[in-house]
Design a protein around this motif. Structure first.
Motif, PDB file in Angstrom:
ATOM      1  N   ASN A  24     -85.011 -66.496 -21.547  1.00  0.00           N
ATOM      2  CA  ASN A  24     -86.323 -66.478 -22.170  1.00  0.00           C
ATOM      3  C   ASN A  24     -86.649 -65.104 -22.745  1.00  0.00           C
ATOM      4  O   ASN A  24     -87.109 -64.992 -23.873  1.00  0.00           O
ATOM      5  CB  ASN A  24     -87.381 -66.875 -21.136  1.00  0.00           C
ATOM      6  CG  ASN A  24     -88.745 -66.976 -21.748  1.00  0.00           C
ATOM      7  OD1 ASN A  24     -88.874 -67.254 -22.947  1.00  0.00           O
ATOM      8  ND2 ASN A  24     -89.767 -66.744 -20.963  1.00  0.00           N
TER       9      ASN A  24
ATOM     10  N   ALA B  94     -89.608 -79.398 -21.697  1.00  0.00           N
ATOM     11  CA  ALA B  94     -89.394 -78.234 -22.547  1.00  0.00           C
ATOM     12  C   ALA B  94     -87.921 -78.082 -22.890  1.00  0.00           C
ATOM     13  O   ALA B  94     -87.562 -77.773 -24.024  1.00  0.00           O
ATOM     14  CB  ALA B  94     -89.898 -76.978 -21.850  1.00  0.00           C
TER      15      ALA B  94
ATOM     16  N   ALA C 256     -88.709 -71.848 -19.133  1.00  0.00           N
ATOM     17  CA  ALA C 256     -88.193 -72.845 -20.063  1.00  0.00           C
ATOM     18  C   ALA C 256     -89.258 -73.228 -21.082  1.00  0.00           C
ATOM     19  O   ALA C 256     -88.964 -73.421 -22.271  1.00  0.00           O
ATOM     20  CB  ALA C 256     -87.705 -74.072 -19.306  1.00  0.00           C
ATOM     21  N   PHE C 257     -90.508 -73.319 -20.645  1.00  0.00           N
ATOM     22  CA  PHE C 257     -91.587 -73.652 -21.570  1.00  0.00           C
ATOM     23  C   PHE C 257     -91.773 -72.558 -22.613  1.00  0.00           C
ATOM     24  O   PHE C 257     -91.895 -72.827 -23.803  1.00  0.00           O
ATOM     25  CB  PHE C 257     -92.901 -73.870 -20.795  1.00  0.00           C
ATOM     26  CG  PHE C 257     -93.040 -75.252 -20.285  1.00  0.00           C
ATOM     27  CD1 PHE C 257     -93.507 -76.256 -21.116  1.00  0.00           C
ATOM     28  CD2 PHE C 257     -92.691 -75.563 -18.981  1.00  0.00           C
ATOM     29  CE1 PHE C 257     -93.632 -77.546 -20.646  1.00  0.00           C
ATOM     30  CE2 PHE C 257     -92.801 -76.849 -18.506  1.00  0.00           C
ATOM     31  CZ  PHE C 257     -93.277 -77.855 -19.336  1.00  0.00           C
ATOM     32  N   GLU C 258     -91.781 -71.319 -22.151  1.00  0.00           N
ATOM     33  CA  GLU C 258     -91.959 -70.209 -23.083  1.00  0.00           C
ATOM     34  C   GLU C 258     -90.783 -70.092 -24.036  1.00  0.00           C
ATOM     35  O   GLU C 258     -90.969 -69.875 -25.234  1.00  0.00           O
ATOM     36  CB  GLU C 258     -92.136 -68.899 -22.315  1.00  0.00           C
ATOM     37  CG  GLU C 258     -93.522 -68.784 -21.711  1.00  0.00           C
ATOM     38  CD  GLU C 258     -93.690 -67.472 -20.979  1.00  0.00           C
ATOM     39  OE1 GLU C 258     -92.939 -66.507 -21.268  1.00  0.00           O
ATOM     40  OE2 GLU C 258     -94.574 -67.392 -20.113  1.00  0.00           O
ATOM     41  N   ALA C 259     -89.586 -70.237 -23.507  1.00  0.00           N
ATOM     42  CA  ALA C 259     -88.397 -70.172 -24.346  1.00  0.00           C
ATOM     43  C   ALA C 259     -88.478 -71.247 -25.420  1.00  0.00           C
ATOM     44  O   ALA C 259     -88.133 -71.020 -26.585  1.00  0.00           O
ATOM     45  CB  ALA C 259     -87.141 -70.349 -23.506  1.00  0.00           C
ATOM     46  N   ASN C 260     -88.959 -72.413 -25.043  1.00  0.00           N
ATOM     47  CA  ASN C 260     -89.079 -73.503 -25.991  1.00  0.00           C
ATOM     48  C   ASN C 260     -90.006 -73.131 -27.142  1.00  0.00           C
ATOM     49  O   ASN C 260     -89.680 -73.369 -28.310  1.00  0.00           O
ATOM     50  CB  ASN C 260     -89.620 -74.745 -25.265  1.00  0.00           C
ATOM     51  CG  ASN C 260     -89.663 -75.941 -26.168  1.00  0.00           C
ATOM     52  OD1 ASN C 260     -88.891 -76.029 -27.118  1.00  0.00           O
ATOM     53  ND2 ASN C 260     -90.571 -76.845 -25.903  1.00  0.00           N
ATOM     54  N   GLU C 261     -91.137 -72.506 -26.841  1.00  0.00           N
ATOM     55  CA  GLU C 261     -92.056 -72.068 -27.889  1.00  0.00           C
ATOM     56  C   GLU C 261     -91.362 -71.097 -28.839  1.00  0.00           C
ATOM     57  O   GLU C 261     -91.486 -71.197 -30.055  1.00  0.00           O
ATOM     58  CB  GLU C 261     -93.272 -71.381 -27.264  1.00  0.00           C
ATOM     59  CG  GLU C 261     -94.452 -72.296 -27.022  1.00  0.00           C
ATOM     60  CD  GLU C 261     -95.682 -71.483 -26.633  1.00  0.00           C
ATOM     61  OE1 GLU C 261     -96.279 -70.815 -27.523  1.00  0.00           O
ATOM     62  OE2 GLU C 261     -96.016 -71.480 -25.439  1.00  0.00           O
ATOM     63  N   GLY C 262     -90.620 -70.143 -28.250  1.00  0.00           N
ATOM     64  CA  GLY C 262     -89.892 -69.181 -29.055  1.00  0.00           C
ATOM     65  C   GLY C 262     -88.868 -69.864 -29.945  1.00  0.00           C
ATOM     66  O   GLY C 262     -88.760 -69.580 -31.147  1.00  0.00           O
ATOM     67  N   ILE C 263     -88.117 -70.779 -29.363  1.00  0.00           N
ATOM     68  CA  ILE C 263     -87.067 -71.464 -30.117  1.00  0.00           C
ATOM     69  C   ILE C 263     -87.668 -72.276 -31.259  1.00  0.00           C
ATOM     70  O   ILE C 263     -87.132 -72.302 -32.372  1.00  0.00           O
ATOM     71  CB  ILE C 263     -86.241 -72.361 -29.181  1.00  0.00           C
ATOM     72  CG1 ILE C 263     -85.341 -71.485 -28.301  1.00  0.00           C
ATOM     73  CG2 ILE C 263     -85.396 -73.352 -29.967  1.00  0.00           C
ATOM     74  CD1 ILE C 263     -84.682 -72.221 -27.159  1.00  0.00           C
TER      75      ILE C 263
ATOM     76  N   TRP D 175     -94.871 -62.198 -27.721  1.00  0.00           N
ATOM     77  CA  TRP D 175     -93.398 -62.267 -27.716  1.00  0.00           C
ATOM     78  C   TRP D 175     -92.759 -60.885 -27.641  1.00  0.00           C
ATOM     79  O   TRP D 175     -91.569 -60.742 -27.706  1.00  0.00           O
ATOM     80  CB  TRP D 175     -92.892 -63.024 -28.942  1.00  0.00           C
ATOM     81  CG  TRP D 175     -92.966 -64.506 -28.744  1.00  0.00           C
ATOM     82  CD1 TRP D 175     -92.909 -65.170 -27.576  1.00  0.00           C
ATOM     83  CD2 TRP D 175     -93.130 -65.488 -29.767  1.00  0.00           C
ATOM     84  NE1 TRP D 175     -93.032 -66.517 -27.784  1.00  0.00           N
ATOM     85  CE2 TRP D 175     -93.167 -66.734 -29.122  1.00  0.00           C
ATOM     86  CE3 TRP D 175     -93.255 -65.447 -31.164  1.00  0.00           C
ATOM     87  CZ2 TRP D 175     -93.311 -67.938 -29.817  1.00  0.00           C
ATOM     88  CZ3 TRP D 175     -93.385 -66.628 -31.853  1.00  0.00           C
ATOM     89  CH2 TRP D 175     -93.420 -67.857 -31.175  1.00  0.00           C
TER      90      TRP D 175
ATOM     91  N   PHE E  41     -90.446 -71.679 -32.870  1.00  0.00           N
ATOM     92  CA  PHE E  41     -90.873 -70.756 -33.916  1.00  0.00           C
ATOM     93  C   PHE E  41     -89.672 -70.220 -34.687  1.00  0.00           C
ATOM     94  O   PHE E  41     -89.662 -70.184 -35.916  1.00  0.00           O
ATOM     95  CB  PHE E  41     -91.663 -69.597 -33.284  1.00  0.00           C
ATOM     96  CG  PHE E  41     -92.140 -68.587 -34.261  1.00  0.00           C
ATOM     97  CD1 PHE E  41     -93.214 -68.869 -35.105  1.00  0.00           C
ATOM     98  CD2 PHE E  41     -91.524 -67.350 -34.377  1.00  0.00           C
ATOM     99  CE1 PHE E  41     -93.664 -67.925 -36.030  1.00  0.00           C
ATOM    100  CE2 PHE E  41     -91.959 -66.418 -35.300  1.00  0.00           C
ATOM    101  CZ  PHE E  41     -93.029 -66.699 -36.129  1.00  0.00           C
ATOM    102  N   LEU E  42     -88.652 -69.830 -33.948  1.00  0.00           N
ATOM    103  CA  LEU E  42     -87.439 -69.291 -34.569  1.00  0.00           C
ATOM    104  C   LEU E  42     -86.814 -70.311 -35.506  1.00  0.00           C
ATOM    105  O   LEU E  42     -86.410 -69.996 -36.643  1.00  0.00           O
ATOM    106  CB  LEU E  42     -86.441 -68.920 -33.460  1.00  0.00           C
ATOM    107  CG  LEU E  42     -85.204 -68.131 -33.842  1.00  0.00           C
ATOM    108  CD1 LEU E  42     -85.596 -66.792 -34.412  1.00  0.00           C
ATOM    109  CD2 LEU E  42     -84.303 -67.916 -32.620  1.00  0.00           C
ATOM    110  N   THR E  43     -86.749 -71.543 -35.027  1.00  0.00           N
ATOM    111  CA  THR E  43     -86.163 -72.604 -35.818  1.00  0.00           C
ATOM    112  C   THR E  43     -86.980 -72.829 -37.087  1.00  0.00           C
ATOM    113  O   THR E  43     -86.436 -72.933 -38.200  1.00  0.00           O
ATOM    114  CB  THR E  43     -86.105 -73.899 -34.991  1.00  0.00           C
ATOM    115  OG1 THR E  43     -85.422 -73.624 -33.776  1.00  0.00           O
ATOM    116  CG2 THR E  43     -85.398 -75.007 -35.730  1.00  0.00           C
TER     117      THR E  43
END
Ligand SMILES: [Mg+2]
Ligand SMILES: [Mg+2]
Ligand SMILES: [Mg+2]
Ligand SMILES: [Mg+2]
Ligand SMILES: [Mg+2]
Ligand SMILES: [Mg+2]
Ligand SMILES: [Mg+2]
Ligand SMILES: [Mg+2]
Ligand SMILES: [Mg+2]
Ligand SMILES: [Mg+2]
Ligand SMILES: [Mg+2]
Ligand SMILES: [Mg+2]
Ligand SMILES: [Mg+2]
Ligand SMILES: [Mg+2]
Ligand SMILES: [Mg+2]
Ligand SMILES: [Mg+2]
Ligand SMILES: [Mg+2]
Ligand SMILES: [Mg+2]
Ligand SMILES: [Mg+2]
Ligand SMILES: [Mg+2]
Ligand SMILES: [Mg+2]
Ligand SMILES: [Mg+2]
Ligand SMILES: [Mg+2]
Ligand SMILES: [Mg+2]
Ligand SMILES: [Mg+2]
Ligand SMILES: [Mg+2]
Ligand SMILES: [Mg+2]
Ligand SMILES: [Mg+2]
Ligand SMILES: [Mg+2]
Ligand SMILES: [Mg+2]
Ligand SMILES: [Mg+2]
Lengths: 323, 323, 323, 323, 323
Positions: free
Chosen positions: C260, B255, A256-263, C322, A265-267
């Protein structure tokens, strides 16, 4: 393999007796006898446990079949103790080895299916220099139990180093599947360890309180000492288990933490590039009459519009801390 | 370093005696003796604990090796107590120090590997003005235990302030990795603290119930007082641990909350800009015959269409509360 | 169906007696009697349990109605025991079968609604070669309890293999819904198993401690043996349940891990293709005056710009891991 | 502030006596005395608690320092009780107030740092119409304990209404940060409440079982009544705490639910608009030879293609229930 | 409403006596008396409970105020029992009704605020055919308790069917908010049920162990029977609660599963369509010199490029199992 030791006044008086000699020593109240059965044949079991000592058939059955839970049982004339030694080797990793004991007034019989380091050390010591230990089966039994419990320490250390490796990898990035397998494996080891430490602690506690007449009052502090070590091991195992479960919880939420970083950045990237994409698309339309396209500074206007909108977006993104 | 104190009728009658003098005072029932061994040499241990006092070898061994669990043991002629003092310093942060005591009818022997503030304070007090405290080893032991337990308070406060910092940072935004490390560290400290508070509480409870003949009935309320303090500390530690785990749960789910904000923004922005992107792309096609492109108000139509669709999207987005 | 066995000095002296004969044998203190009621009619229950043995109406009611919890009840003249056998078949999967026993001084009455393998085996053995088992109802009862508990082993193994299949599928990819159903089903089975193992263990423990005068001291080690087996089964069931819950936690968080991976790929691909999309869109605009479009190496410039920006993005993406 | 009440045969015989008079009444076995110390000066404490009543210095110390845990202590001649009243005000919200009692054969001494409503009510009642309550200190103590416990009810109601507000807001949408703060605050209040209810329940239970000779058998049902109220409060507090933790779990997972809605919309919208975007982009290419662009019904073909693909997408999206 | 029943030798000898007659019957040791107070007026309570029976004022107060926790209290001359009947109706759903009993040597007094089905059934039975039940108040009390506990069964069944509906909906798709409300409601019902079952079980257990002299030894098996039923209900309630919490955990993580499906589809669709979008945009650029645009097979080249890249993407997507 059967080895026997006869002690007289704390001195080794004989070794590896014949059956008939065993019977005689057994009957003699003045001598202390230790018989060790290492992976004996069914024949040997029958001769020694049934024939010479006439132990209860259920106790003999408990020796012969694997028993995953340590226990102590009082058969009037002797105590029957099921205990577990542990080992941590490169090949088999964590392994437990059952050691059973019959503890009578003037004899100790030990039974185990594999070579157990603690028993081997004990046999060596008895051969070389028995001393005070050989003066009573309660001292013999205590020495053996103490050796067995002392061997838990290094195994616990091995498990702790596995635990620490897992904690470290959990905080770093790792491929999921193998990690989960390993974590489940280490958890299983801790679980098995606690399954044998807890009842052994309770069992030694009973002996240390003087509940058995086989153990002389003078030996009680020595049994309390073994119980202390087991209590410490138990406490440590509980603590490690808690740490493991915490690491597990962190690991489960890592994605969830990693996904959050990705999201985030994507956003951010989507927001920042949208003005260029929209304007680029819009003025790529082929309508016959699109006044802006003919403006003298039309292209400059497009750049200005795009940069302004992009800056607004960047400002917004910074405020939201998405980048 | 060995320091000894001889009290007669609550008055300091002698200090730092020679071995022979110690033997004589030990034999004299009318005098109260306190011997403090601070990080003694093996030689000193042998002379004092084995030679002068003839303590049980297992108790001496417990002194010499680190014991992570507090305990009390009754050896007929004396009580043997393993207890732990705590300290919180800038450099080492949270640390525990083992203090062992032998509590006889008319003597107290204390043993510790490092300088322990509570013992130092106690030695000063005994030198300057012993008073009623020196009238019996049960008073001496109580005073020392009380000083040790009083030192838990400030350590607990330090841990609480670490906990509060963690709670605050958890509600704010922080980089993941260091935070998790710190949280694990503070949890470990609380865990260690509870591991020593709980058994000390049980141990003092036993003394406070008058289970030992070494402690006079008149001293029981004083031991109950120490037990109360430990009960309070235990309750506090449990409460802090619960708060920590709650903070941890919130942190783990943080997150997801942030990702949700990002997703909502991304969704809103995508929805709102889609009309412009689609129309821009569509009328950028190069088909030879595309009637709209030749319409007189074609471009106006494109704008109208785009704005209408965008407004519908904004309306929908507002209703869903995505923006 | 009612079957009865009369033993005299450990030898089968009669079978399937008439009611009147039963009454006579029941009155004769020298004979041991076993009456087995397999799914009896209400008539048979009335004749045997009420008529011949005059058991307490509440015990008879407990036989006749399903009882989900094992128990032991002491009615002065006899023990009333409710126990549960288990079976694992292809069709019905895991199933429990209630077996009730009345254990008097010189008789055993067993009651069950379905054919229970343990009882069938026992009847065969009694018919062929009763031997020492038939010398007292406490031996008869022990043999039956032992057979029942021995049948738990294979059922536990079946459940473990179901558990392992679930663990394996949990680490692999599976469709959600069926998996959850299966997991809930296995959890339910473990839960039911523990619901009957725990009270049976406590119940046998009571008998093994010699609390009932129906069981001779010589039989106590045999009851302790049964209790050991139940303790082992209970320990195993607890361990399996923990593993199941751990697998469940991993399963619940599996989606987050997969999401993720998707998000990371989406983010990477979006970032890497953005330069081409933006530049492609931007120079597709139709402004009358766009200087770059007329540049001699305009197209080369577009390629260079695009490749440079893409490489920067790839570098950034690699750094963030990523991809 | 010190107030004293002298009762003779259940009638108020004197108030606010001088120190000397207090000493005389204290010595007179026929009179019942109640002395209430509300935030007394150190001087007053010394005079009354040390001078007149000669209470144990540790009990006096417990009065003077804040004690977070209720307790009961038996000092032969009197019971020393530490209890906690609660209050819920607009300004300070939930607050606890320590009330200490010394309960002798014919006197009651109460000690508290702030004005406690229960004590104030009690003083008023004693002044106006003492009646049967004044016939013994066990009645006086019971009345005061009953008043204190009765005041828990409204505080519990206030906390329940805070809990219900939190549950409601948790199911609605709220800004995260403040909500978490509030939840942590209410949890802290419940935690503090349980910390004082539990030991008070145990303490009153002891009195209700008749363990103290200070309480006459005739008073036991009255102490059982207070214990019942505390048991009920404890049960309620446990239940509220569980509800709070459940609300917390739901809240923690709320973000995931909302994110899911966003993702489903984003996915649906992306899928549905893709055909238009792709076709629009594709036929915007500027290749010299693109046959479709010259087709007579090229534009119609583009529309048809786009609509068909979009319908397929809508169908797929509907099937997946993403919209 | 007050109804009274006088039994002589198990036969109904009188009904609904006047106050004076009640006093006389109460004094007559040979007669068994049952007085049922259904929602009595304060006047009636005063006359009967205070006047005729002279019960303890605290017991009377417990009758008059709602008591959420069952309990048993021994007032020498009589037992006072607070118990709870349950009902599940269409309108009010799950509801509990307090039933209080005073159980003397030769009388039973029951008190309840609403019409309780169990009591109504009991009154009918006593009127029509009292029989053996009327031979002692311990039989009367047992019959009433048995009826009350028998009514728990159907309520438990209703709750189970609610639970199963929740489990089913949890595995299907449902709107969040109402579902959570319902789950919280059912959890609350189970929680209330367990709050009354547990203490009732303990209470009946006490009676079944023969702790009260009001219950004859011959009645003990009957009280054990009631306890068995409560134990079974408690076990069932615990199991249902666990299932509910498991369903809750699955529900909480459901969103993550659905979001994952969406993200996988979004990622796949984005990846697969990217080549077309990029190439379409790139060759839509308007540079004066773009060689590919003039190639004879430029458009074919664009198609080939796009299809190749798309196939590579599809291959990658398949390998990652995103589609
Ligand atoms: Mg074995
Ligand atoms: Mg096993
Ligand atoms: Mg291993
Ligand atoms: Mg030791
Ligand atoms: Mg250690
Ligand atoms: Mg978890
Ligand atoms: Mg040590
Ligand atoms: Mg230790
Ligand atoms: Mg630290
Ligand atoms: Mg104190
Ligand atoms: Mg304090
Ligand atoms: Mg505290
Ligand atoms: Mg949680
Ligand atoms: Mg989550
Ligand atoms: Mg049954
Ligand atoms: Mg099944
Ligand atoms: Mg066995
Ligand atoms: Mg076993
Ligand atoms: Mg989770
Ligand atoms: Mg205080
Ligand atoms: Mg507050
Ligand atoms: Mg009451
Ligand atoms: Mg109340
Ligand atoms: Mg309540
Ligand atoms: Mg009531
Ligand atoms: Mg309801
Ligand atoms: Mg029933
Ligand atoms: Mg029954
Ligand atoms: Mg039952
Ligand atoms: Mg069940
Ligand atoms: Mg959870």
């Amino acid at each position: 393999m059967i080895q026997s030791f006869v002690f007289s006044d704390g001195k080794l008086a004989g070794r590896d007796l014949e059956i008939e000699a065993l019977r005689i020593v057994r009957a003699d109240k003045g001598l202390v006898l230790w018989v060790d059965l290492e992976n004996p044949t069914d024949e040997e079991i029958k001769t020694i446990l049934e024939g010479v000592f006439q132990f209860h058939p259920l106790a003999i059955e408990d020796c012969m079949t694997p028993s995953s839970l340590p226990k102590i049982e009082d058969y009037e004339d002797y105590l029957f103790v099921v205990t577990h030694a542990v080992e941590f080797t490169r090949t088999t990793k964590f392994a437990t080895m059952e050691v059973d004991m019959f503890h009578g007034k003037d004899y100790l019989v030990t039974f185990h299916r594999t070579a157990v380091p603690s028993v081997t050390i004990m046999r060596d010591r008895m051969t070389k220099n028995a001393g005070v230990i050989a003066r009573g089966p309660d001292r013999l039994a205590h020495t053996l139990l103490d050796l067995i419990v002392d061997h838990y320490g290094p195994v616990m250390d091995e498990l702790r180093s596995e635990l620490e490796e897992i904690e470290e990898r959990m905080l770093a990035r790792t491929p999921e599947k193998e990690f989960v397998n390993e974590l489940l494996h280490v958890r299983g080891d801790f679980s098995r360890l606690r399954t044998i430490i807890r009842p052994q602690r309770d069992m030694i506690e009973k002996l240390a309180r003087g509940e058995s007449k086989m153990i002389r009052p003078i030996m009680l502090p020595y049994y309390r000492d073994v119980r202390d070590n087991l209590a410490r091991l138990d406490e440590t195992a509980i603590n490690y288990h808690e740490r493991l479960m915490l690491a597990f919880d962190i690991f489960l939420n890592k994605a969830a933490f990693e996904a959050n970083e990705g999201i985030k950045f994507l956003t951010a990237v989507t927001a920042v590039t949208l003005p260029a994409v929209i304007i680029g698309g819009w003025y790529g339309m082929n309508f016959a009459h699109m006044p802006e396209l003919q403006w003298r500074h039309g292209y400059l206007y497009a750049w200005t519009l795009m940069l302004t909108m992009t800056l607004v977006m960047i400002f917004y993104i910074k405020k939201k801390k998405w980048f």
